[in-house]
Design a protein around this motif. Structure first.
Motif, short mmCIF file in Angstrom:
data_model
loop_
_atom_site.label_atom_id
_atom_site.label_comp_id
_atom_site.label_asym_id
_atom_site.label_seq_id
_atom_site.Cartn_x
_atom_site.Cartn_y
_atom_site.Cartn_z
N ARG A 1 6.98 22.33 -1.96
CA ARG A 1 7.69 21.07 -1.72
C ARG A 1 6.65 19.93 -1.64
NH1 ARG A 1 10.27 24.77 1.75
NH2 ARG A 1 12.35 25.37 0.99
N ASP A 2 6.58 19.18 -0.52
CA ASP A 2 5.60 18.10 -0.40
C ASP A 2 4.32 18.56 0.30
OD1 ASP A 2 7.25 16.34 -1.65
OD2 ASP A 2 7.98 15.36 0.18
N ASP A 3 4.21 19.83 0.58
CA ASP A 3 3.05 20.35 1.28
C ASP A 3 2.03 20.88 0.28
OD1 ASP A 3 4.17 19.78 3.73
OD2 ASP A 3 5.15 21.74 3.87
N GLU B 1 0.68 13.96 -8.90
CA GLU B 1 2.03 13.60 -9.30
C GLU B 1 2.43 12.28 -8.64
OE1 GLU B 1 4.39 17.07 -8.55
OE2 GLU B 1 3.57 18.12 -10.30
N GLU B 2 3.44 12.22 -7.82
CA GLU B 2 3.86 10.98 -7.18
C GLU B 2 3.36 10.86 -5.74
OE1 GLU B 2 5.47 8.50 -8.74
OE2 GLU B 2 5.29 9.72 -10.55
N LEU B 3 2.49 11.78 -5.34
CA LEU B 3 2.05 11.82 -3.95
C LEU B 3 0.59 11.38 -3.84
CD1 LEU B 3 3.62 15.25 -2.94
CD2 LEU B 3 4.62 12.96 -2.72
N GLN B 4 0.25 10.81 -2.65
CA GLN B 4 -1.12 10.37 -2.38
C GLN B 4 -1.54 10.82 -0.99
OE1 GLN B 4 1.16 7.90 -3.50
NE2 GLN B 4 0.46 8.17 -5.62
N TRP B 5 -2.86 11.07 -0.85
CA TRP B 5 -3.42 11.44 0.44
C TRP B 5 -4.74 10.69 0.67
CZ3 TRP B 5 -1.20 14.76 -2.94
CH2 TRP B 5 -0.20 15.64 -2.48
N HIS B 6 -5.03 10.36 1.92
CA HIS B 6 -6.41 10.01 2.26
C HIS B 6 -7.28 11.22 1.99
CE1 HIS B 6 -4.30 7.12 5.09
NE2 HIS B 6 -5.13 6.31 4.43
N SER B 7 -8.51 11.01 1.60
CA SER B 7 -9.41 12.14 1.35
C SER B 7 -9.54 13.02 2.58
CB SER B 7 -10.79 11.60 0.92
OG SER B 7 -11.69 12.65 0.67
N ASP B 8 -9.58 12.39 3.77
CA ASP B 8 -9.71 13.17 5.00
C ASP B 8 -8.43 13.91 5.37
OD1 ASP B 8 -12.29 12.27 5.24
OD2 ASP B 8 -11.81 10.68 6.67
N ALA C 1 0.83 -1.21 0.00
CA ALA C 1 0.00 0.00 0.00
C ALA C 1 0.86 1.25 0.00
CB ALA C 1 -0.93 0.00 1.20
N LYS C 2 0.42 2.26 -0.77
CA LYS C 2 1.09 3.56 -0.76
C LYS C 2 0.78 4.25 0.55
CE LYS C 2 0.90 4.07 -5.79
NZ LYS C 2 2.34 3.87 -5.97
N LYS C 3 1.65 5.13 0.98
CA LYS C 3 1.49 5.84 2.24
C LYS C 3 0.94 7.24 2.00
CE LYS C 3 3.39 2.61 4.89
NZ LYS C 3 3.71 1.60 3.87
N CYS C 4 0.04 7.63 2.88
CA CYS C 4 -0.50 8.98 2.80
C CYS C 4 0.61 10.00 3.12
CB CYS C 4 -1.65 9.13 3.80
SG CYS C 4 -2.34 10.79 3.93
N THR C 5 0.72 11.02 2.28
CA THR C 5 1.76 12.03 2.46
C THR C 5 1.57 12.78 3.78
OG1 THR C 5 1.94 12.29 0.07
CG2 THR C 5 2.83 14.07 1.43
#
Length: 278
Positions: A266-268, A239-246, A217-221
């Protein structure tokens, strides 16, 4: 030495029939009243010149020794007792004997019967539905109320486990259109049983949620926890980042950015208002 007088009434026995008991002589009348057994049926004394039929401490006149239901004589015939009543074998069978599950006929007393899952069979009726060979005490499988020996059941109906290749006789699970024993359907990672549990498939292999999360599983940023999308859970990818919807919120003011425009630093991710001040 016997006396010429009845030991009880003292009347003369000369020229009369009499009975001996413990070396004492009794006239027939006294003997019957003192020592004769009482008939269970008519409650009269069984006189000394009558035939006395006995069973388990009870006594009957020959003419009274009859089936309690059909009234037929039981003299020199097989019979059975139920609740202190004597019954001929036919009446006993009709009232109390088991019926064969297969032919529905009475299993007569004294004949051998087979019992399985609360039902009874004649020994000759308890056979494999397919090959008709007696089952006796052999291993068997029941399907649609019919019994089969193991070889016939395996030949006609059984599935074989995709994992161990052995026959599945009861239960089992299906995965990718293949049958599995419940005990063989295991997580490809930790080998825990998955039957009845939630799991995720990866490259045609099942994984429990913990193993799938840790392995794939991918990790939430934002929270760094796995994103599994299990049960229709939503997630955001950029792009290469993923987040939970919440978790897809502005890093500064925490407002949700789902369906909103946003800026990255950056990653924010930031809302437009916060991003304009960076």
């Amino acid at each position: 030495m016997t006396s010429n007088h009845c030991h009880y009434c003292m009347e003369s026995l000369l020229g009369r029939r009499y009975m001996l008991r413990e070396e004492n002589s009794y006239c027939v009348t006294c003997y019957d009243s003192l020592f004769a057994n009482t008939c269970e049926e008519c409650k009269q004394h069984i006189e000394c010149d009558a035939k006395d039929l006995a069973y388990k401490g009870h006594h009957w006149h020959e003419a009274c020794f009859k089936c309690a239901k059909c009234n037929h004589s039981l003299v020199e015939k097989p019979f059975a007792a139920k609740d202190e009543l004597l019954l001929c074998t036919q009446c006993y069978s009709n009232e109390y004997s088991s019926k064969c599950f297969h032919c529905q006929k009475t299993i007569m007393p004294g004949s051998r019967k087979m019992e399985f899952k609360g039902s009874c069979w004649h020994e000759t009726c308890f056979v494999c539905q397919y090959c008709q060979q007696p089952l006796g005490t052999k291993p068997l499988v029941t399907k649609d109320n019919e019994n089969y020996c193991m070889p016939c059941f395996e030949k006609q109906f059984a599935h074989h486990c995709y994992s161990c290749k052995k026959m599945i006789t009861t239960g089992g699970v299906t995965y990718h259109d293949q049958p599995w024993h419940k005990e063989c359907f295991l997580c490809a990672g930790c080998k825990q049983q998955l039957a009845g549990e939630r799991f995720i498939s990866k490259d045609d292999h099942p994984y429990c949620l913990d193993c799938f999360s840790s392995l794939y599983a991918k990790k939430c940023t934002a929270c760094n926890k796995p994103i599994t999308a299990l049960g229709g859970a939503k997630f955001i990818s950029f792009e290469e980042l993923q987040w939970h919807s919440d978790c897809f919120n502005c890093v500064k003011c925490s407002v949700s950015l789902v369906g909103q425009g946003f800026l990255t630093h950056r990653d924010d991710i930031l809302c437009r208002e916060c991003g304009s001040t960076v």
